[in-house]
Design a protein around this motif. Structure first.
Motif, short mmCIF file in Angstrom:
data_model
loop_
_atom_site.label_atom_id
_atom_site.label_comp_id
_atom_site.label_asym_id
_atom_site.label_seq_id
_atom_site.Cartn_x
_atom_site.Cartn_y
_atom_site.Cartn_z
N GLU A 162 42.73 38.05 33.02
CA GLU A 162 41.39 38.94 33.54
C GLU A 162 41.38 38.97 34.77
O GLU A 162 40.99 39.98 35.71
CB GLU A 162 39.79 37.58 33.61
N GLU A 163 41.53 38.40 35.73
CA GLU A 163 42.62 38.76 37.07
C GLU A 163 43.49 39.95 37.58
O GLU A 163 43.25 40.52 38.22
CB GLU A 163 42.94 37.36 37.53
N THR A 166 43.63 42.36 35.14
CA THR A 166 42.51 43.20 35.15
C THR A 166 42.07 44.17 35.58
O THR A 166 40.85 43.62 35.85
CB THR A 166 42.56 43.10 33.19
N ARG A 167 41.87 45.73 35.70
CA ARG A 167 40.72 45.83 36.60
C ARG A 167 39.66 45.95 35.79
O ARG A 167 39.90 45.80 34.32
CB ARG A 167 41.27 47.93 36.58
N PRO A 168 38.39 45.79 36.20
CA PRO A 168 37.29 44.73 36.10
C PRO A 168 36.71 45.61 35.55
O PRO A 168 35.88 44.92 33.77
CB PRO A 168 36.22 44.85 37.17
N TRP A 186 38.30 45.71 31.98
CA TRP A 186 37.91 43.99 31.23
C TRP A 186 36.54 44.56 30.33
O TRP A 186 36.04 43.81 29.37
CB TRP A 186 37.70 43.38 32.16
N ARG A 187 36.01 45.23 31.36
CA ARG A 187 34.08 45.26 31.02
C ARG A 187 34.06 46.27 29.44
O ARG A 187 33.28 46.26 29.37
CB ARG A 187 33.14 44.98 31.90
N PHE A 189 46.13 47.78 34.78
CA PHE A 189 46.61 46.54 35.50
C PHE A 189 46.25 46.92 36.78
O PHE A 189 45.69 46.07 38.29
CB PHE A 189 47.16 45.91 35.37
N GLU A 202 46.66 40.02 23.77
CA GLU A 202 45.42 39.97 24.38
C GLU A 202 46.09 40.75 25.62
O GLU A 202 45.36 41.89 25.65
CB GLU A 202 45.78 38.06 26.26
N ILE A 260 44.51 45.15 24.83
CA ILE A 260 43.87 46.05 26.68
C ILE A 260 44.51 47.02 26.39
O ILE A 260 43.70 48.10 26.54
CB ILE A 260 44.48 45.71 27.49
#
Ligand code: PMP
Length: 346
Positions: free
Chosen positions: A5-6, A8-10, A13-14, A88, A223, A227
């Protein structure tokens, strides 16, 4: 390793991915398909291909000994290279670190995505230092790019140094194994379960003899693959490519024969090159090409063009002054090259 999560681009991720008609219904039982606005008349490519390439991944999985959930397939490995930036790296904030010289598309994709690209020079024998690469990284470094065997230098990178990078870097390591089939070094695919931050790239364009169908592979944790699948174009690998790749996978033993022959031809070609007056230095190769320093790369390149023979002039690449990159061809092609170079007046 930082959490995925840290890394990946927010926004990624969303992201709620686009759901195609063939994502929503992917069973085989139905016989009337009125869900995807296709033309019902079949010529015979009227239907969208499987967006997740399930049959192809199943066949590939047997040969690569990697479960299908750990495989991403794209339009050449170039697609996977672009996707790692889009997934990322936050433009103008994040950066990536790579060995130099190496395959040019890492930098091009970095620039397209407006991501800083930090180059760390190899030594004069084209070896890299894990310490130097790690020292070039900071808290905004999301990716480190390694390529083994490396292009254009042709050599395998030292396994213990690769392992150090994977173990000590807290971001993702992209290890491009486009030419691994030609090397004696085992692939890092066997290590995939051990390293959650490792992405291995391979391709159908080299040993598999399928550059025209555009099919690249990325292998990583489930995971990371999820993505990629979330942000890829829905039908990124077309039906003709999927079909042809499955056919090639069934002819696996033929590919092994090609590779064996090409490695023998590489040996012959290297031996002949070493005797040529225009050769200054040969660099050892673990790939289906090799790098050679010649007396005058620009002149020899142009001379060969005049003879109808095209090699790659790498004269302007870091550490490759006066170097040509020569792909190993058939026996006949290689002989034509050597014959032409024997006639060249130094
Ligand atoms: N990686 C390396 C190291 C390459 O040399 C190349 C092609 N020259 C690629 C990837 C791209 O392969 P693809 O055809 O799968 O896009």
């Amino acid at each position: 390793m930082r959490t995925l999560e840290e890394l990946t681009r927010p926004n990624v991720w969303r992201l709620k991915p686009y759901s195609s008609a063939r994502d929503e219904y992917n069973g085989a039982a139905a016989s009337v398909f009125l869900d995807a606005n296709e033309n019902p008349y079949n010529m015979p490519h009227n239907r969208y291909p499987d967006p997740m390439q399930r049959e192809l991944k199943k066949e590939l999985s047997k040969i690569k000994k990697v479960r299908p959930e750990h495989i991403f397939l794209g339009n050449g490995s170039d697609e996977a290279i672009d996707l790692v930036f889009r997934a990322f790296c936050e433009p103008r904030i994040d950066n990536v670190v790579a060995i130099d010289p190496t395959y040019g598309m890492y930098q091009v994709c970095a620039e397209v995505n407006d991501v800083e690209y930090r180059k760390v020079l190899l030594d004069e024998n084209f070896r890299f230092s894990a310490d130097k690469l790690l020292a070039a990284a900071d808290e905004h470094t999301k990716l480190i790019f390694l390529c083994s065997p490396n292009n254009p230098t042709g050599n395998d990178l030292l396994r213990s140094e690769i392992e150090r990078i994977i173990r000590e870097f807290d971001g993702l390591v992209i290890l491009d194994e486009a030419y691994n089939d030609f090397s004696e070094a085992p692939s890092f695919l066997e290590e995939l379960d051990k390293y959650p931050n490792l992405i291995v790239l391979q391709t159908f364009s080299k040993a598999w003899g399928c550059a025209a169908i555009r099919l690249g592979m990325a292998f990583a944790s489930q995971e990371i693959i999820s993505i990629f699948s979330k942000i890829k174009y829905p039908y990124n690998v077309n039906q003709l490519t999927q079909k042809q790749a499955i056919e090639m996978l069934h002819r696996y033993y033929e590919i092994e024969r090609w590779v064996k022959t090409l490695k023998e031809e590489r040996g012959n070609l290297e031996e002949e090159f070493a005797k040529l007056p225009c050769t200054v230095k040969m660099f050892p190769s673990d790939a289906n090409f090799f790098l050679v320093r010649v007396t005058d790369a620009v002149k020899i390149y142009n001379y060969l063009v005049g003879e109808g023979i095209i090699v790659r002039n790498r004269n302007s690449v870091s550490l490759c002054g006066n170097c040509l990159r020569v792909t190993v061809g058939t026996r006949n092609e290689n002989e034509r090259l050597i014959e032409a170079l024997r006639k060249y007046k130094v």
